[in-house]
Design an enzyme around this catalytic site. Structure first.
Site: not given
Length: 227
Positions: A2-3, A87, A127, A169
């Protein structure tokens, strides 16, 4: 993973080479154990230094120096679909909503285009997070950004192109507040956002369902929600 990010004194090209080698090895290993499940990286979607998109599309210069590269990492043979995150509030904390919306529009367009023309793979925004703010008219920033992304994915999916979906998310239910973060929300406590989520889910279902007529409309939440 993840990321994946790597902050190091090493130069970005060296980091990218190491990350690429690791991803190649691990993707092949997972497929050797199980060929019946899809594999992706969990990338945020940042473009590396070896592409002009690093400056044109990334949320800032910093994003190209973290050792990952969306095109290179996603092109690995054993990676089945490309993953991207979004994001704007976190990546661009000092920008206004208009700037964040412009960024998100470019971000989604660029990655879907790469899925179509370069990678030849589906792209899922695995996400998508936004803070819960509202203007004087009660219009939530989250809704503006989410609608921007949803429309672009829907238009791509309608044409059977690379845009394949977006996962928020994060959605919670009552009573699990200990798992929350600043992007968390309970869908039905945010009616306008819940309506967007339901509409998008139903639209995509209408595209991909083998037989829409076979749905049990009296039990299907999409009944009456298709555009």
């Amino acid at each position: 993973m993840n990321e994946p990010r790597c902050s190091s004194s090493s130069s970005a090209p060296i980091l990218q080479h190491g990350v690429q080698a690791w991803l190649n090895e691990m993707a092949a290993f997972v497929k050797s154990l199980d060929q019946k499940h899809l594999v992706t990286v969990g990338l945020e979607g940042f473009y590396g230094l070896n592409t002009t998109k690093g400056l044109e599309v990334n949320p800032g210069e910093w994003a190209a120096s973290l050792g990952s590269d969306f095109i290179q990492n996603s092109a690995i043979e054993n990676i089945d679909f490309a993953s991207v995150h979004a994001y704007p509030d976190s990546w661009m904390p000092h920008d206004d909503m208009e700037a964040k919306a412009r960024f998100l529009s470019r971000w989604v367009d660029s990655h879907i285009s790469d899925g179509d023309h370069v990678l030849k793979k589906p792209v899922i925004f695995t996400e998508v997070g936004s803070l819960v703010h509202a203007d004087n008219q009660g219009l939530a920033d989250k809704d503006i950004l989410l609608k921007t992304m949803y429309e672009k994915i829907y238009e791509s999916a309608k044409k059977r192109q690379a845009g394949a979906g977006a996962l928020i998310w994060q959605l919670l239910v009552e009573g699990v507040g200990e798992y929350s973060d600043r992007f968390s929300f309970v869908a039905w406590d945010n009616p306008s956002t819940y309506k967007l989520i339901l509409k998008q889910s139903c639209r995509l279902k209408s595209i991909f369902a083998k037989s829409i007529q076979s749905r049990k409309l009296n039990k299907d939440p999409c009944s009456g929600n298709l555009p």
